[in-house]
Write a protein that holds these residues in place. Sequence first.
Motif, PDB file in Angstrom:
ATOM      1  N   HIS A  28       9.111  -2.084  -1.181  1.00 49.45           N
ATOM      2  CA  HIS A  28       8.110  -1.804  -2.033  1.00 49.45           C
ATOM      3  C   HIS A  28       7.615  -0.456  -1.896  1.00 49.45           C
ATOM      4  O   HIS A  28       7.912   0.534  -2.357  1.00 49.45           O
ATOM      5  CB  HIS A  28       7.039  -2.792  -1.632  1.00 49.45           C
TER       6      HIS A  28
ATOM      7  N   HIS B 120       2.716  -0.840   2.305  1.00 48.35           N
ATOM      8  CA  HIS B 120       2.364   0.635   1.903  1.00 48.35           C
ATOM      9  C   HIS B 120       1.972   1.161   3.075  1.00 48.35           C
ATOM     10  O   HIS B 120       1.395   0.985   3.946  1.00 48.35           O
ATOM     11  CB  HIS B 120       1.234   0.783   0.850  1.00 48.35           C
TER      12      HIS B 120
ATOM     13  N   HIS C 171       6.122   0.977 -13.545  1.00 47.58           N
ATOM     14  CA  HIS C 171       5.251   0.849 -12.314  1.00 47.58           C
ATOM     15  C   HIS C 171       5.621   1.911 -11.146  1.00 47.58           C
ATOM     16  O   HIS C 171       4.400   2.485 -10.585  1.00 47.58           O
ATOM     17  CB  HIS C 171       5.941  -0.494 -11.368  1.00 47.58           C
TER      18      HIS C 171
ATOM     19  N   HIS D  51      -2.302  -1.871  -1.273  1.00 47.00           N
ATOM     20  CA  HIS D  51      -2.189  -0.502  -0.884  1.00 47.00           C
ATOM     21  C   HIS D  51      -3.327   0.017   0.128  1.00 47.00           C
ATOM     22  O   HIS D  51      -4.296  -1.117   0.204  1.00 47.00           O
ATOM     23  CB  HIS D  51      -2.620   0.308  -1.996  1.00 47.00           C
TER      24      HIS D  51
ATOM     25  N   HIS E 243      -2.015   0.878 -11.914  1.00 47.39           N
ATOM     26  CA  HIS E 243      -1.778   0.598 -10.596  1.00 47.39           C
ATOM     27  C   HIS E 243      -1.927   1.914  -9.709  1.00 47.39           C
ATOM     28  O   HIS E 243      -2.494   1.757  -8.788  1.00 47.39           O
ATOM     29  CB  HIS E 243      -0.231   0.199 -10.406  1.00 47.39           C
ATOM     30  N   HIS E 244      -1.387   2.918 -10.206  1.00 43.47           N
ATOM     31  CA  HIS E 244      -1.100   4.168  -9.247  1.00 43.47           C
ATOM     32  C   HIS E 244      -1.755   5.346  -9.817  1.00 43.47           C
ATOM     33  O   HIS E 244      -2.003   5.805 -10.890  1.00 43.47           O
ATOM     34  CB  HIS E 244       0.317   4.299  -8.858  1.00 43.47           C
TER      35      HIS E 244
ATOM     36  N   HIS F 136      -4.809  -1.419  -7.005  1.00 46.85           N
ATOM     37  CA  HIS F 136      -3.624  -1.052  -6.395  1.00 46.85           C
ATOM     38  C   HIS F 136      -3.748   0.209  -5.212  1.00 46.85           C
ATOM     39  O   HIS F 136      -4.704   0.365  -4.711  1.00 46.85           O
ATOM     40  CB  HIS F 136      -2.413  -1.097  -7.246  1.00 46.85           C
TER      41      HIS F 136
END
Length: 662
Positions: free
Chosen positions: A328, A395, A155, A436, A106-107, A497
């Motif tokens: 979030h 985001h 996460h 994102h 994801h990141h 993401h």
Amino acid sequence: MIIPAVVLSSALLIGASGCKPKNAGDATGSDAAAKVYVPPGKYDEFYNFVSGGFSGQVSVYGVPSGRLLRVIPVFSVDPEKGWGFSEETKPMLNTSHGSVPWDDQHHLALSQTDGVIDGRWIFANANNTPRVARIDLTTFRTAEILEIPNTAGNHSSPFITENSEYVITGTRFSVPMDYEPGDVPIESYKKNFKGTVSFISVAPESGEMNVAFQLLLPGMNFDLSHTGKGPSSGWFFFSCYNSEQAHTLLEVNASKRDKDYILAVNWKKAEEYFKAGKGTKRPAKYAHNVYNDETHTATSTMNTEVTVMDVKDFPDIVYMIPCPKSPHGCDVDPTGEYIVGSGKLAALIPVFSFSKIQKAIADKDFDGDYEGIPVIKYEAALHGEVAKPGLGPLHTEFDDKGNAYTTFFISSEVVKWNVKNLNIIDRIPTYYSPGHLSIPGGDTKKPYGKYLIAYNKITKDRYLPTGPELSQSAQLIDISGEKMKLLADYPSIGEPHYAQSLPADLIKEKSVKIFKLDDNKHPYATKGEKESKVVRDGNKVHVYATMVRSHFSPDNIEGIKEGDEVYFHVTNLEQDWDVPHGFAIKGAINAELLVMPGETSTFKWIAAKPGIYPFYCTDFCSALHQEMSGYIRVSAKGSNVPIAFSLGKNSDPDAAAGTPTP
Ligand code: RUQ
Ligand code: CUA
């Protein structure tokens, strides 16, 4: 005003189609084409690193052209590059659960010096089987993967401190700790399930990661995070949801409270305690996998211990700030003073002030506690709220002019607002439902503020139909002026993401072009054709092979017997940029391997039954690439065909080819 959860959760479901912007086709300005046009042979201005979501990989695009430059294999095996298929890369995917050939990525976090992107490494999380990878930006390869103990659903990860001292990760799912019994009723969540935040140290020179310590926290879901900077240096902020501590039908049961929290962590303080020997060493089991560019080989070590600090014992390192509603994104502006919490179900965006948070802590302006952690009064921490921004904020990133940009999933738009006065300046529709967004440097002290890329979860009618599934879509938006302008759409890989970008100048000159053959320390490296050979060791056979345009040495191999384990250690002798050779064998339960100039890779092959097996180069390397091939002869188990290997020893076409040797 808070929108009831039930109304919003149905809006979440219909969001994309319900809020489809009109004029979707002609939203770009007339000068858009010129702004994204990078002439053939010219370079893009930015490298854009994009998470792959369920693909498990990281892709690299050029911005503004949107050209795909590379897919870097990270957590998923990749037959294209042999990642996870060569003997050398198999250890990279090792975990305490055994080999895990996939993850959900994801990141991303680019390394920083003094709060500014420095272009050394990019870190990537694995969400499902908790891991963090470090990618080396000189080779664009995964250099290290570290598993994280006492974590489930990694996460809130990876987020980096201003001088890359730590990569910080938070557990999405609370679970019983690895060192406690795990066989407990799910109903005992409140008692037995805990959350953790982990501090992974990054060695200043080598970048090598280690779990330094973990903070033990009450059970709930830790979602996203960002480091403080400038005045908030030494702090970290995590969004938390499910403060209800629900363990079933979270959609409803974790959406009950008006507010969840942002967890503020004084990491400098925590580090002080850790360095003073505080915390408890707990048994753990987590893999640490490191790839070595000299041996071209990865090793996997299983760690057995981790330091855990229960925040109950260290009351001055964590505080909770109430944040509406199922937050979030948790984003810190470039000045380090403002912290933005994006409640998925909130109808406003709260912006917190770091100096007010400090004052509230000093004045003990608390509103009780959450499982022993002081809760700062909402109003005491609040800088202000962005009113009526849109629906479903997720985001936020920042430009270099004091503005913030927030994605709204439900109303499918990006909204630009001023961080100080909280006024909305502009909004632009996205196609459709962005998760994102990313601005080069947009979460650092130094945003480049020229482009914004929105990563949309739903594509629908944006491209030619490709059956039931469409690639997810990135949208490039010009943010150089007061008004945002849509420049281009381009399809992406997996489910992006987060993404991060850096100016190409920061890394392009440092990019490795070849591996020096002289520096190759692989134990099975073959540095010249004359040294190529085949060596039997019991039922194992080691083939020391070389590749160079346009042949293998050796290319005829006999004496392999049914059931043998054959290891082809192939060294690419080329010392020229961009001349890989590939290797594949008929029937092998393996992928091809792609071997870079100066590198050695090992292909394991079980000779299952007698016969002739061709092997060949898979990468079109020269005009005579199709000639780059060879044969292996496999004989029956008891056969007495001796090991033989050759290159260029052609038979006399008129001579009898002979009968099969018994
Ligand atoms: S988080 S949008 Cu991992 Cu937002 Cu994906
Ligand atoms: Cu080597 Cu094709």
